[in-house]
Design a protein around this motif. Structure first.
Motif, PDB file in Angstrom:
ATOM      1  N   GLN A 146       0.833  -1.203   0.000  1.00 16.75           N
ATOM      2  CA  GLN A 146       0.000   0.000   0.000  1.00 16.75           C
ATOM      3  C   GLN A 146       0.869   1.254   0.000  1.00 16.75           C
ATOM      4  O   GLN A 146       0.564   2.245  -0.665  1.00 16.75           O
ATOM      5  CB  GLN A 146      -0.919  -0.011   1.220  1.00 16.75           C
ATOM      6  N   SER A 172      -7.609  -2.295 -10.974  1.00 18.16           N
ATOM      7  CA  SER A 172      -8.560  -2.431  -9.866  1.00 18.16           C
ATOM      8  C   SER A 172      -7.838  -2.769  -8.565  1.00 18.16           C
ATOM      9  O   SER A 172      -8.208  -2.285  -7.484  1.00 18.16           O
ATOM     10  CB  SER A 172      -9.596  -3.518 -10.175  1.00 18.16           C
ATOM     11  N   LYS A 175      -6.112   0.458  -7.309  1.00 15.42           N
ATOM     12  CA  LYS A 175      -7.082   1.370  -6.692  1.00 15.42           C
ATOM     13  C   LYS A 175      -7.512   0.869  -5.321  1.00 15.42           C
ATOM     14  O   LYS A 175      -7.675   1.656  -4.380  1.00 15.42           O
ATOM     15  CB  LYS A 175      -8.292   1.531  -7.612  1.00 15.42           C
ATOM     16  N   SER A 176      -7.697  -0.438  -5.204  1.00  8.13           N
ATOM     17  CA  SER A 176      -8.104  -1.010  -3.917  1.00  8.13           C
ATOM     18  C   SER A 176      -7.021  -0.810  -2.861  1.00  8.13           C
ATOM     19  O   SER A 176      -7.308  -0.411  -1.726  1.00  8.13           O
ATOM     20  CB  SER A 176      -8.398  -2.507  -4.092  1.00  8.13           C
ATOM     21  N   ARG A 177      -5.775  -1.059  -3.235  1.00 11.99           N
ATOM     22  CA  ARG A 177      -4.684  -0.883  -2.280  1.00 11.99           C
ATOM     23  C   ARG A 177      -4.507   0.579  -1.889  1.00 11.99           C
ATOM     24  O   ARG A 177      -4.168   0.884  -0.745  1.00 11.99           O
ATOM     25  CB  ARG A 177      -3.382  -1.441  -2.867  1.00 11.99           C
ATOM     26  N   TYR A 179      -6.934   2.788  -1.733  1.00 17.47           N
ATOM     27  CA  TYR A 179      -8.050   3.086  -0.837  1.00 17.47           C
ATOM     28  C   TYR A 179      -7.748   2.594   0.585  1.00 17.47           C
ATOM     29  O   TYR A 179      -7.893   3.351   1.559  1.00 17.47           O
ATOM     30  CB  TYR A 179      -9.324   2.423  -1.357  1.00 17.47           C
ATOM     31  N   TYR A 180      -7.323   1.342   0.700  1.00 17.30           N
ATOM     32  CA  TYR A 180      -7.075   0.801   2.033  1.00 17.30           C
ATOM     33  C   TYR A 180      -5.809   1.395   2.656  1.00 17.30           C
ATOM     34  O   TYR A 180      -5.714   1.500   3.885  1.00 17.30           O
ATOM     35  CB  TYR A 180      -6.985  -0.727   1.974  1.00 17.30           C
ATOM     36  N   PHE A 182      -4.898   4.583   2.276  1.00 19.05           N
ATOM     37  CA  PHE A 182      -5.350   5.859   2.834  1.00 19.05           C
ATOM     38  C   PHE A 182      -6.163   5.643   4.107  1.00 19.05           C
ATOM     39  O   PHE A 182      -6.083   6.438   5.046  1.00 19.05           O
ATOM     40  CB  PHE A 182      -6.184   6.617   1.810  1.00 19.05           C
ATOM     41  N   LYS A 183      -6.946   4.586   4.131  1.00 15.74           N
ATOM     42  CA  LYS A 183      -7.739   4.299   5.327  1.00 15.74           C
ATOM     43  C   LYS A 183      -6.827   4.052   6.529  1.00 15.74           C
ATOM     44  O   LYS A 183      -7.076   4.559   7.630  1.00 15.74           O
ATOM     45  CB  LYS A 183      -8.629   3.076   5.084  1.00 15.74           C
ATOM     46  N   ASN A 200      -6.697  12.773   0.196  1.00 13.65           N
ATOM     47  CA  ASN A 200      -7.588  12.534  -0.939  1.00 13.65           C
ATOM     48  C   ASN A 200      -7.337  11.160  -1.490  1.00 13.65           C
ATOM     49  O   ASN A 200      -6.292  10.889  -2.078  1.00 13.65           O
ATOM     50  CB  ASN A 200      -7.362  13.579  -2.032  1.00 13.65           C
ATOM     51  N   ASP A 201      -8.288  10.247  -1.311  1.00 14.27           N
ATOM     52  CA  ASP A 201      -8.102   8.874  -1.806  1.00 14.27           C
ATOM     53  C   ASP A 201      -8.975   8.576  -2.997  1.00 14.27           C
ATOM     54  O   ASP A 201      -9.228   7.433  -3.338  1.00 14.27           O
ATOM     55  CB  ASP A 201      -8.392   7.859  -0.694  1.00 14.27           C
ATOM     56  N   GLU A 202      -9.458   9.624  -3.661  1.00 11.45           N
ATOM     57  CA  GLU A 202     -10.287   9.411  -4.822  1.00 11.45           C
ATOM     58  C   GLU A 202      -9.426   9.149  -6.046  1.00 11.45           C
ATOM     59  O   GLU A 202      -8.339   9.659  -6.158  1.00 11.45           O
ATOM     60  CB  GLU A 202     -11.175  10.636  -5.051  1.00 11.45           C
TER      61      GLU A 202
END
Length: 202
Positions: A146, A172, A175-177, A179-180, A182-183, A200-202
């Motif tokens: 990540q 995909s 993008k998933s990595r 997102y997680y 940033f979380k 900003n994780d968009e």
């Protein structure tokens, strides 16, 4: 002209420069390699520094990257993909260094405990530089897969397509990595009472 258009034009010009320089190197112009190093050393050093948060490690990875580039240029079939190729080399060297040294990153919980002790009021009128340091501390605590993507996307300003090509993963997955990743960053920074609205994780 929009920022995205400017960035696209900048990358296109950089790619054209890389192709021209690589052609000169393959013609036997060894001095052209110095041009390649001058063009890329800041980017590779910055990437490695973000990964390790250590100047010595970043310098070593940068040197090893260019040694490997020089030794394996004949394996680069498409000069137009040099940027993806050199980032892949740097990324692999970073991961190899972690394995070689057996270095373990601090877990988020360990970092949270440490920073709560040493940071009584982290949100009070934080300067941009200081804020960046807190983000970097959190960044090295998240999983490597990540961390790499956040560095490439947010600091190196690579596209999802470029990152997917470097990592040899579907967009995909990238993008998933992201997102997680940033979380996890938010979770760590929030535990330090640091505002994460700027992420900003968009």
């Amino acid at each position: 002209m929009s920022r995205l258009t400017r960035e696209s034009n900048k990358k296109r010009l950089a790619k054209q420069t890389d192709i021209a320089v690589l052609k000169e190197i393959r013609r036997g112009n060894n001095s052209a390699f110095n041009t390649l190093v001058a063009e890329w050393q800041d980017s590779i050093h910055r990437f490695a520094y973000r990964f390790f948060y250590d100047t010595d490690d970043a310098r070593e990875i940068t040197q090893k990257t260019f040694i490997r580039v020089y030794s394996n240029l004949d394996q680069l079939d498409d000069p137009g993909k040099f940027s993806s190729w050199i980032y892949r080399i740097a990324k692999n060297l970073c991961l190899d260094e972690l394995k070689r040294t057996g270095r373990k990153k601090s877990s988020p919980l360990e970092l949270v405990k440490h920073e709560r002790i040493h940071n009584e009021n982290p949100s009070a009128k934080m300067e941009t530089k200081e804020l960046g340091e807190w983000i970097q501390k959190a960044l090295i605590a998240i999983p490597e897969e990540q961390r790499v993507i956040i560095i490439m996307k947010e600091y190196e300003e690579l596209t999802f397509k470029e990152i997917a090509e470097i990592l040899d993963e579907p967009e995909s997955t990238v993008k998933s990595r992201l997102y997680y990743g940033f979380k996890k960053l938010r979770d760590i920074l929030n535990s330090w009472n640091i505002n994460t609205n700027y992420l900003n994780d968009e």
